[in-house]
Design a protein around this motif. Structure first.
Motif, PDB file in Angstrom:
ATOM      1  N   ALA A  39       0.835  -1.201   0.000  1.00 13.35           N
ATOM      2  CA  ALA A  39       0.000   0.000   0.000  1.00 13.35           C
ATOM      3  C   ALA A  39       0.872   1.254   0.000  1.00 13.35           C
ATOM      4  CB  ALA A  39      -0.922  -0.004   1.219  1.00 13.35           C
ATOM      5  N   ASP A  40       1.968   1.242   0.755  1.00 13.38           N
ATOM      6  CA  ASP A  40       2.886   2.386   0.771  1.00 13.38           C
ATOM      7  C   ASP A  40       3.544   2.583  -0.594  1.00 13.38           C
ATOM      8  OD1 ASP A  40       2.278   2.920   3.381  1.00 13.38           O
ATOM      9  OD2 ASP A  40       4.097   1.999   4.201  1.00 13.38           O
ATOM     10  N   GLU A  41       3.925   1.482  -1.235  1.00 11.15           N
ATOM     11  CA  GLU A  41       4.540   1.584  -2.572  1.00 11.15           C
ATOM     12  C   GLU A  41       3.544   2.163  -3.572  1.00 11.15           C
ATOM     13  OE1 GLU A  41       6.081  -2.168  -3.824  1.00 11.15           O
ATOM     14  OE2 GLU A  41       7.471  -2.318  -2.133  1.00 11.15           O
ATOM     15  N   LEU A  42       2.304   1.673  -3.530  1.00 10.42           N
ATOM     16  CA  LEU A  42       1.284   2.175  -4.450  1.00 10.42           C
ATOM     17  C   LEU A  42       1.006   3.660  -4.210  1.00 10.42           C
ATOM     18  CD1 LEU A  42      -1.215  -0.823  -4.458  1.00 10.42           C
ATOM     19  CD2 LEU A  42       0.359  -0.137  -6.281  1.00 10.42           C
ATOM     20  N   GLU A  43       0.984   4.053  -2.952  1.00 11.89           N
ATOM     21  CA  GLU A  43       0.764   5.466  -2.621  1.00 11.89           C
ATOM     22  C   GLU A  43       1.914   6.329  -3.137  1.00 11.89           C
ATOM     23  OE1 GLU A  43      -0.884   8.939  -1.196  1.00 11.89           O
ATOM     24  OE2 GLU A  43      -1.785   6.966  -1.491  1.00 11.89           O
ATOM     25  N   ARG A  46       1.530   6.646  -6.891  1.00 17.23           N
ATOM     26  CA  ARG A  46       0.439   7.553  -7.210  1.00 17.23           C
ATOM     27  C   ARG A  46       0.862   9.007  -7.027  1.00 17.23           C
ATOM     28  NH1 ARG A  46      -2.754  10.852  -5.043  1.00 17.23           N
ATOM     29  NH2 ARG A  46      -2.030  10.415  -2.947  1.00 17.23           N
ATOM     30  N   ARG A  47       1.574   9.263  -5.921  1.00 17.48           N
ATOM     31  CA  ARG A  47       2.071  10.614  -5.659  1.00 17.48           C
ATOM     32  C   ARG A  47       3.022  11.064  -6.763  1.00 17.48           C
ATOM     33  NH1 ARG A  47       4.817   9.934  -0.867  1.00 17.48           N
ATOM     34  NH2 ARG A  47       3.171   8.722   0.044  1.00 17.48           N
ATOM     35  N   GLU A  48       3.901  10.161  -7.185  1.00 23.01           N
ATOM     36  CA  GLU A  48       4.867  10.502  -8.234  1.00 23.01           C
ATOM     37  C   GLU A  48       4.162  10.784  -9.559  1.00 23.01           C
ATOM     38  OE1 GLU A  48       8.715   8.474 -10.414  1.00 23.01           O
ATOM     39  OE2 GLU A  48       8.236   7.900  -8.353  1.00 23.01           O
ATOM     40  N   ARG A  49       3.165   9.962  -9.896  1.00 22.79           N
ATOM     41  CA  ARG A  49       2.412  10.190 -11.139  1.00 22.79           C
ATOM     42  C   ARG A  49       1.681  11.528 -11.094  1.00 22.79           C
ATOM     43  NH1 ARG A  49       0.679   4.903 -10.451  1.00 22.79           N
ATOM     44  NH2 ARG A  49      -1.375   5.660  -9.832  1.00 22.79           N
ATOM     45  N   THR A  50       1.124  11.858  -9.939  1.00 26.80           N
ATOM     46  CA  THR A  50       0.402  13.124  -9.796  1.00 26.80           C
ATOM     47  C   THR A  50       1.353  14.297  -9.992  1.00 26.80           C
ATOM     48  OG1 THR A  50      -1.131  12.101  -8.244  1.00 26.80           O
ATOM     49  CG2 THR A  50      -1.052  14.491  -8.256  1.00 26.80           C
ATOM     50  N   LEU A  51       2.534  14.214  -9.394  1.00 28.33           N
ATOM     51  CA  LEU A  51       3.499  15.299  -9.547  1.00 28.33           C
ATOM     52  C   LEU A  51       4.003  15.398 -10.979  1.00 28.33           C
ATOM     53  CD1 LEU A  51       5.594  15.034  -6.276  1.00 28.33           C
ATOM     54  CD2 LEU A  51       4.001  16.838  -6.922  1.00 28.33           C
ATOM     55  N   ASP A  52       4.267  14.241 -11.616  1.00 25.22           N
ATOM     56  CA  ASP A  52       4.735  14.254 -12.995  1.00 25.22           C
ATOM     57  C   ASP A  52       3.674  14.826 -13.922  1.00 25.22           C
ATOM     58  OD1 ASP A  52       7.180  13.209 -12.316  1.00 25.22           O
ATOM     59  OD2 ASP A  52       6.685  11.153 -12.885  1.00 25.22           O
ATOM     60  N   GLY A  53       2.421  14.524 -13.651  1.00 17.67           N
ATOM     61  CA  GLY A  53       1.324  15.041 -14.480  1.00 17.67           C
ATOM     62  C   GLY A  53       1.138  16.530 -14.318  1.00 17.67           C
ATOM     63  N   ALA A  54       1.550  17.081 -13.196  1.00 20.65           N
ATOM     64  CA  ALA A  54       1.359  18.510 -12.949  1.00 20.65           C
ATOM     65  C   ALA A  54       2.527  19.349 -13.435  1.00 20.65           C
ATOM     66  CB  ALA A  54       1.145  18.732 -11.452  1.00 20.65           C
ATOM     67  N   LYS A  55       3.588  18.698 -13.920  1.00 20.90           N
ATOM     68  CA  LYS A  55       4.746  19.456 -14.385  1.00 20.90           C
ATOM     69  C   LYS A  55       4.420  20.224 -15.652  1.00 20.90           C
ATOM     70  CE  LYS A  55       8.527  16.627 -12.641  1.00 20.90           C
ATOM     71  NZ  LYS A  55       9.660  15.791 -13.040  1.00 20.90           N
TER      72      LYS A  55
END
Length: 58
Positions: A39-43, A46-55
């Motif tokens: 669950a920590d790895e998935l979180e 997800r956080r990394e994808r969100t940040l990459d998408g906002a770049k």
């Protein structure tokens, strides 16, 4: 008058305190179930994808 302190005893007490802190940190890191680790790895992903998408485009 100041209290007399045995330096060897003080040094050992400090070492015990540090060992207890390290043990608590290790319990927090390694004392988790595989489901919690996943669950920590998935979180994190997800956080990394969100940040990459906002770049903004480079």
């Amino acid at each position: 008058m100041a209290e007399i302190i045995n330096l060897r005893t003080a040094r050992k007490a400090k070492a015990r305190t540090q060992a207890a802190a390290t043990a608590a940190q290790n319990r927090a890191l390694h004392g988790r179930t595989p489901a919690q680790k996943q669950a920590d790895e998935l979180e994190a992903e997800r956080r990394e994808r969100t940040l990459d998408g906002a770049k903004i485009g480079e």
